[in-house]
Design a protein around this motif. Structure first.
Motif, PDB file in Angstrom:
ATOM      1  N   ASP A  50       0.834  -1.207   0.000  1.00  0.00           N
ATOM      2  CA  ASP A  50       0.000   0.000   0.000  1.00  0.00           C
ATOM      3  C   ASP A  50       0.868   1.257   0.000  1.00  0.00           C
ATOM      4  N   GLU A  51       1.939   1.214   0.773  1.00  0.00           N
ATOM      5  CA  GLU A  51       2.868   2.345   0.810  1.00  0.00           C
ATOM      6  C   GLU A  51       3.493   2.576  -0.558  1.00  0.00           C
ATOM      7  N   ARG A  52       3.876   1.491  -1.220  1.00  0.00           N
ATOM      8  CA  ARG A  52       4.491   1.611  -2.546  1.00  0.00           C
ATOM      9  C   ARG A  52       3.487   2.147  -3.567  1.00  0.00           C
ATOM     10  N   PHE A  55       3.077   5.804  -3.126  1.00  0.00           N
ATOM     11  CA  PHE A  55       4.259   6.488  -3.649  1.00  0.00           C
ATOM     12  C   PHE A  55       4.166   6.636  -5.165  1.00  0.00           C
ATOM     13  N   GLU A  56       3.790   5.580  -5.849  1.00  0.00           N
ATOM     14  CA  GLU A  56       3.699   5.621  -7.307  1.00  0.00           C
ATOM     15  C   GLU A  56       2.599   6.582  -7.760  1.00  0.00           C
ATOM     16  N   ILE A  57       1.477   6.587  -7.054  1.00  0.00           N
ATOM     17  CA  ILE A  57       0.388   7.508  -7.401  1.00  0.00           C
ATOM     18  C   ILE A  57       0.839   8.952  -7.220  1.00  0.00           C
ATOM     19  N   SER A  58       1.611   9.197  -6.159  1.00  0.00           N
ATOM     20  CA  SER A  58       2.064  10.565  -5.880  1.00  0.00           C
ATOM     21  C   SER A  58       3.014  11.081  -6.958  1.00  0.00           C
ATOM     22  N   ARG A  59       3.639  10.186  -7.704  1.00  0.00           N
ATOM     23  CA  ARG A  59       4.577  10.585  -8.757  1.00  0.00           C
ATOM     24  C   ARG A  59       3.857  10.917 -10.065  1.00  0.00           C
ATOM     25  N   SER A  60       2.602  10.530 -10.160  1.00  0.00           N
ATOM     26  CA  SER A  60       1.848  10.768 -11.386  1.00  0.00           C
ATOM     27  C   SER A  60       1.204  12.146 -11.363  1.00  0.00           C
ATOM     28  N   SER A  61       1.250  12.827 -12.489  1.00  0.00           N
ATOM     29  CA  SER A  61       0.650  14.164 -12.572  1.00  0.00           C
ATOM     30  C   SER A  61      -0.859  14.108 -12.382  1.00  0.00           C
ATOM     31  N   THR A  62      -1.469  12.973 -12.718  1.00  0.00           N
ATOM     32  CA  THR A  62      -2.917  12.826 -12.560  1.00  0.00           C
ATOM     33  C   THR A  62      -3.283  12.172 -11.229  1.00  0.00           C
ATOM     34  N   PRO A  68      -0.646   1.701 -14.961  1.00  0.00           N
ATOM     35  CA  PRO A  68      -0.221   0.303 -15.178  1.00  0.00           C
ATOM     36  C   PRO A  68       0.654  -0.228 -14.046  1.00  0.00           C
ATOM     37  N   LYS A  69       1.564   0.591 -13.549  1.00  0.00           N
ATOM     38  CA  LYS A  69       2.454   0.135 -12.481  1.00  0.00           C
ATOM     39  C   LYS A  69       1.660  -0.156 -11.206  1.00  0.00           C
ATOM     40  N   VAL A  70       0.682   0.689 -10.910  1.00  0.00           N
ATOM     41  CA  VAL A  70      -0.141   0.485  -9.717  1.00  0.00           C
ATOM     42  C   VAL A  70      -0.972  -0.788  -9.852  1.00  0.00           C
ATOM     43  N   LYS A  71      -1.496  -1.026 -11.031  1.00  0.00           N
ATOM     44  CA  LYS A  71      -2.270  -2.253 -11.258  1.00  0.00           C
ATOM     45  C   LYS A  71      -1.401  -3.488 -11.038  1.00  0.00           C
ATOM     46  N   LYS A  72      -0.169  -3.425 -11.513  1.00  0.00           N
ATOM     47  CA  LYS A  72       0.749  -4.549 -11.310  1.00  0.00           C
ATOM     48  C   LYS A  72       1.022  -4.750  -9.813  1.00  0.00           C
ATOM     49  N   LEU A  73       1.289  -3.666  -9.121  1.00  0.00           N
ATOM     50  CA  LEU A  73       1.578  -3.761  -7.682  1.00  0.00           C
ATOM     51  C   LEU A  73       0.405  -4.374  -6.917  1.00  0.00           C
TER      52      LEU A  73
END
Length: 234
Positions: A50-52, A55-62, A68-73
């Motif tokens: 969940d933390e990861r 983090f990935e969502i926070s890096r996205s402008s949207t 795709p990376k979040v779906k994989k995680l």
């Protein structure tokens, strides 16, 4: 009487062969782990994912959770954050913290490679006896490492890439020992590094060289011994 049973009978009284002992120790450790402890560790694994994800969502402008990376995680989370998988991780003595490990100095820089996480899942499931080792790169590279160890030859980053791709030509005479996969040579480096990073994250392999001149060996542990026995069946 089968050959395996004959081997056990011929061993000294009260002792097992090295192969049987390594496999038995790891399986016994998994079975001995308390159910509540396994459930608690599974929750820890889930929280780490969940933390990861955040983090990935926070890096996205949207800020999209549909990345795709979040779906994989989230798919890896569903496979690894389970009590049965937690038992294997606990038996390995591994914390899931590597999932959020920074790969660069910058706080907002890349974290542990997502393809390596996928390969971690493959190794953990196989070690727990829940599925056969399935990833072709994991099989080719780890099996090649075992063959090199049996022949007392150094397993380098170049050999890992050659194991991933039979399209790569090597001048190293030891390359003939490799168990090779057939991925395109352009992706061999990514495949090799992600498999090796997965093995190192699980404490099964260490780099005895340097980052630029790596030499990979199996860790001198019961867990790595059990893993090598698994590879003999692949």
């Amino acid at each position: 009487m089968t050959a395996k049973k004959q081997k056990s009978v011929q061993a000294p009284a009260g002792q097992q062969s090295n192969e049987e002992q390594a496999a038995y120790i790891f399986a016994d450790v998994i079975k001995a782990i308390d159910e509540d402890a396994a459930k608690a560790f599974a929750l820890t694994i889930g929280a780490t994912f969940d933390e990861r994800v955040q983090f990935e969502i926070s890096r996205s402008s949207t800020g999209s959770a549909d990345m795709p990376k979040v779906k994989k995680l989230n798919s890896y989370r569903a496979k690894l954050a389970l009590p049965s998988m937690a038992r294997v991780m606990m038996a390995l003595g591994v914390s899931p913290a590597f999932i959020n490990a920074r790969q660069v100095k910058e706080v907002d820089g890349d974290r542990f490679n997502i393809y390596a996480i996928d390969k971690v899942v493959d190794f953990v499931r196989a070690l727990g006896g829940h599925a056969k080792l399935a990833n072709a790169h994991n099989i080719a590279i780890a099996k090649s490492m075992l063959i090199f160890e049996e022949h007392d030859k150094p397993f380098t980053g170049e050999m890992a890439m050659c194991a991933a791709s039979d399209k790569i030509r090597s001048q190293d005479p030891n390359a003939k020992l490799l168990r090779r996969h057939n991925v395109d040579k352009a992706t061999a480096g990514t495949q090799a590094s992600s498999t090796l990073n997965a093995l190192m994250a699980l404490g099964l392999v260490i780099n005895k060289g340097t980052k630029r001149a790596a030499t990979y060996v199996f860790a001198n542990t019961d867990q790595a011994g059990a893993f090598k026995e698994l590879l003999k069946t692949v």
